[in-house]
Design a protein around this motif. Structure first.
Motif, mmCIF file in Angstrom:
data_model
loop_
_atom_site.group_PDB
_atom_site.id
_atom_site.type_symbol
_atom_site.label_atom_id
_atom_site.label_comp_id
_atom_site.label_asym_id
_atom_site.label_seq_id
_atom_site.Cartn_x
_atom_site.Cartn_y
_atom_site.Cartn_z
ATOM 1 N N LEU A 135 0.856 -1.187 0.000
ATOM 2 C CA LEU A 135 0.000 0.000 0.000
ATOM 3 C C LEU A 135 0.890 1.235 0.000
ATOM 4 C CD1 LEU A 135 -2.795 1.402 0.298
ATOM 5 C CD2 LEU A 135 -2.471 1.241 2.789
ATOM 6 N N LEU A 136 0.748 2.085 -1.004
ATOM 7 C CA LEU A 136 1.498 3.333 -1.098
ATOM 8 C C LEU A 136 0.583 4.477 -0.693
ATOM 9 C CD1 LEU A 136 3.340 2.802 -4.510
ATOM 10 C CD2 LEU A 136 4.135 2.236 -2.210
ATOM 11 N N VAL A 137 1.050 5.281 0.249
ATOM 12 C CA VAL A 137 0.236 6.358 0.805
ATOM 13 C C VAL A 137 0.821 7.711 0.401
ATOM 14 C CG1 VAL A 137 -0.642 7.387 2.936
ATOM 15 C CG2 VAL A 137 -0.392 4.895 2.760
ATOM 16 N N GLY A 138 -0.070 8.643 0.066
ATOM 17 C CA GLY A 138 0.386 9.994 -0.244
ATOM 18 C C GLY A 138 1.229 10.085 -1.491
ATOM 19 N N GLU A 139 0.928 9.260 -2.500
ATOM 20 C CA GLU A 139 1.674 9.328 -3.754
ATOM 21 C C GLU A 139 1.440 10.682 -4.437
ATOM 22 O OE1 GLU A 139 3.630 6.560 -5.876
ATOM 23 O OE2 GLU A 139 4.131 6.975 -3.793
ATOM 24 N N GLY A 140 2.463 11.151 -5.130
ATOM 25 C CA GLY A 140 2.340 12.412 -5.865
ATOM 26 C C GLY A 140 1.998 12.151 -7.316
ATOM 27 N N VAL A 149 -3.784 8.499 -3.464
ATOM 28 C CA VAL A 149 -3.443 9.917 -3.581
ATOM 29 C C VAL A 149 -4.472 10.735 -2.821
ATOM 30 C CG1 VAL A 149 -2.270 9.665 -5.806
ATOM 31 C CG2 VAL A 149 -4.722 10.130 -5.757
ATOM 32 N N LEU A 150 -4.057 11.895 -2.362
ATOM 33 C CA LEU A 150 -4.958 12.771 -1.607
ATOM 34 C C LEU A 150 -5.967 13.459 -2.523
ATOM 35 C CD1 LEU A 150 -5.727 14.179 1.064
ATOM 36 C CD2 LEU A 150 -3.944 15.869 0.569
ATOM 37 N N GLU A 151 -5.561 13.713 -3.758
ATOM 38 C CA GLU A 151 -6.415 14.439 -4.695
ATOM 39 C C GLU A 151 -7.717 13.677 -4.942
ATOM 40 O OE1 GLU A 151 -2.571 15.987 -4.625
ATOM 41 O OE2 GLU A 151 -3.155 13.931 -5.098
ATOM 42 N N MET A 163 -2.133 -5.690 4.502
ATOM 43 C CA MET A 163 -1.038 -5.082 3.758
ATOM 44 C C MET A 163 0.308 -5.480 4.378
ATOM 45 S SD MET A 163 -2.206 -3.425 1.193
ATOM 46 C CE MET A 163 -3.814 -2.907 0.572
ATOM 47 N N ASP A 164 1.171 -6.093 3.562
ATOM 48 C CA ASP A 164 2.489 -6.499 4.060
ATOM 49 C C ASP A 164 3.407 -5.303 4.247
ATOM 50 O OD1 ASP A 164 1.954 -9.351 3.911
ATOM 51 O OD2 ASP A 164 2.017 -9.100 1.741
ATOM 52 N N ARG A 165 3.344 -4.357 3.334
ATOM 53 C CA ARG A 165 4.184 -3.157 3.404
ATOM 54 C C ARG A 165 3.314 -1.930 3.156
ATOM 55 N NH1 ARG A 165 6.733 -6.525 5.597
ATOM 56 N NH2 ARG A 165 7.734 -8.172 4.405
ATOM 57 N N ILE A 166 3.380 -0.980 4.051
ATOM 58 C CA ILE A 166 2.693 0.305 3.883
ATOM 59 C C ILE A 166 3.773 1.369 3.799
ATOM 60 C CG2 ILE A 166 1.069 1.943 4.884
ATOM 61 C CD1 ILE A 166 -0.276 -0.392 6.314
ATOM 62 N N ILE A 167 3.856 2.038 2.665
ATOM 63 C CA ILE A 167 4.965 2.948 2.381
ATOM 64 C C ILE A 167 4.462 4.377 2.224
ATOM 65 C CG2 ILE A 167 6.875 3.446 0.808
ATOM 66 C CD1 ILE A 167 6.871 0.506 0.005
ATOM 67 N N PHE A 168 5.074 5.283 2.968
ATOM 68 C CA PHE A 168 4.749 6.712 2.902
ATOM 69 C C PHE A 168 6.060 7.451 2.658
ATOM 70 C CE2 PHE A 168 1.861 10.083 5.162
ATOM 71 C CZ PHE A 168 1.869 10.842 4.009
ATOM 72 N N ASN A 169 6.263 7.895 1.423
ATOM 73 C CA ASN A 169 7.503 8.584 1.067
ATOM 74 C C ASN A 169 7.370 10.093 1.231
ATOM 75 O OD1 ASN A 169 9.017 6.304 0.329
ATOM 76 N ND2 ASN A 169 8.120 6.278 -1.715
ATOM 77 N N PHE A 170 8.272 10.675 1.978
ATOM 78 C CA PHE A 170 8.388 12.116 2.140
ATOM 79 C C PHE A 170 7.064 12.782 2.538
ATOM 80 C CE2 PHE A 170 11.476 10.632 -0.998
ATOM 81 C CZ PHE A 170 12.658 10.988 -0.352
ATOM 82 N N PRO A 171 6.466 12.333 3.643
ATOM 83 C CA PRO A 171 5.228 12.965 4.108
ATOM 84 C C PRO A 171 5.483 14.417 4.496
ATOM 85 C CG PRO A 171 6.143 11.528 5.800
ATOM 86 C CD PRO A 171 6.933 11.267 4.556
ATOM 87 N N HIS A 172 4.550 15.267 4.161
ATOM 88 C CA HIS A 172 4.659 16.689 4.521
ATOM 89 C C HIS A 172 3.294 17.325 4.362
ATOM 90 C CE1 HIS A 172 6.208 20.791 4.839
ATOM 91 N NE2 HIS A 172 7.374 20.271 5.197
#
Length: 293
Positions: free
Chosen positions: A68-73, A94-96, A147-156
């Motif tokens: 699961l990828l969170v907050g993708e741009g 994505v948040l959008e 979900m085995d992996r939940i990834i949040f890259n560069f949260p801001h």
């Protein structure tokens, strides 16, 4: 590492790997990977060999993991996982609220969407990291995280304030809410991976302490290397950088900045501290269980 924790394959199957292409040279994050070869490593490794081993990117997931990828741009990271790391079960959020809103911020996003959907990857809009989920399977009346992996890259949170202390607090509140929500979607033995830039103000967020208060602990941390993800480009929360004439491009490139990834696991599933080890470990010392690389 807990008994129920899944082992990551040292040489995972790559179902969509084209002939003659071995893919990026990476190091899979797994405490068991070091024990896969029964032959004893030769002592007295040369500095050149040590440096080469240290420079290999660490990939904290396996192709067969449910991710699961969170907050993708712009979804370039998700596309890279599918195309170059052969991940077969990726859900990118994505948040959008819509494709139109996402395209307005990232004009090239439709190219990445096409790459993701071509391999049956999932894209979900209007997912707030602080309110999401749970993602999982129904069991009786509850949803059990899978979900085995939940990834949040560069949260801001974006530019909510010019005051450093307020900005730090906003981001801390966001991360705490994210950890609490992510826990609901995490499968037994799974991990949450968060990547931040090095240095201030990011070190002021004290991400380790935030996770600890949410029932998590750091399994390890390591240098994030963007080059391990071909096609990936760092994007800002507010959208692409534009010049004074409105053209896309210019400005700093986030993928060129030093960054660090932190792997978090549930406290009850993580490694137990050794009371005999009181000496602090160096930030750059490799430790497969609870330290840093």
């Amino acid at each position: 590492m807990g008994g129920k924790r899944r082992k990551l394959a040292q040489h995972p199957t790559k179902p969509r790997q084209p002939p003659g292409n071995s893919g990026p040279k990476v190091k899979t994050s797994s405490a068991n990977a070091n024990n896969a070869n029964p032959k004893k490593k030769p002592s007295g490794a040369t500095p050149a060999r040590q440096q080469a081993q240290h420079s290999e990117p660490i990939i904290p997931f396996a192709p067969e993991d449910k991710i699961l990828l969170v907050g993708e741009g712009d979804l370039s990271f998700a596309a890279s996982l599918i195309e170059h790391h052969y991940c077969a079960d990726v859900t990118a959020t994505v948040l959008e609220k819509s494709l139109e809103e996402l395209s307005e911020k990232y004009p090239h996003v439709e190219e990445n969407i096409a790459r993701i959907e071509a391999e049956d990857g999932k894209i979900i809009y209007n997912i707030d990291a602080t309110k999401m989920g749970p993602f999982g399977v129904k069991k009786d009346r509850d949803t059990v995280g899978n979900m085995d992996r939940i990834i949040f890259n560069f949260p801001h949170v974006g530019g909510k304030s010019t005051d450093v202390n307020r900005q730090v607090r906003y981001n801390q509140e966001m991360l705490v809410s994210f950890f609490n929500r992510a826990m609901l979607s995490l499968a037994p033995g799974g991990s949450i991976i968060v990547t931040l830039f090095e240095g201030e103000p990011y070190t002021l967020w004290n991400i380790r302490d935030l996770a600890r208060h949410s029932g998590l602990q750091v399994e390890r941390s390591f240098k994030f290397q963007a080059s391990a993800y071909p096609g990936y480009h760092h994007t800002r929360t507010l959208g692409v950088v534009r010049s004074k004439t409105g053209e896309v491009g210019g400005g700093w490139k986030g993928e060129e900045r030093a960054a660090r990834s932190y792997i978090f696991v549930r406290k009850e599933e993580g490694p137990k501290p050794d009371p005999k080890k009181n000496k602090k470990r160096s930030r750059d010392q490799d430790d497969e269980s609870s330290g840093d690389e």
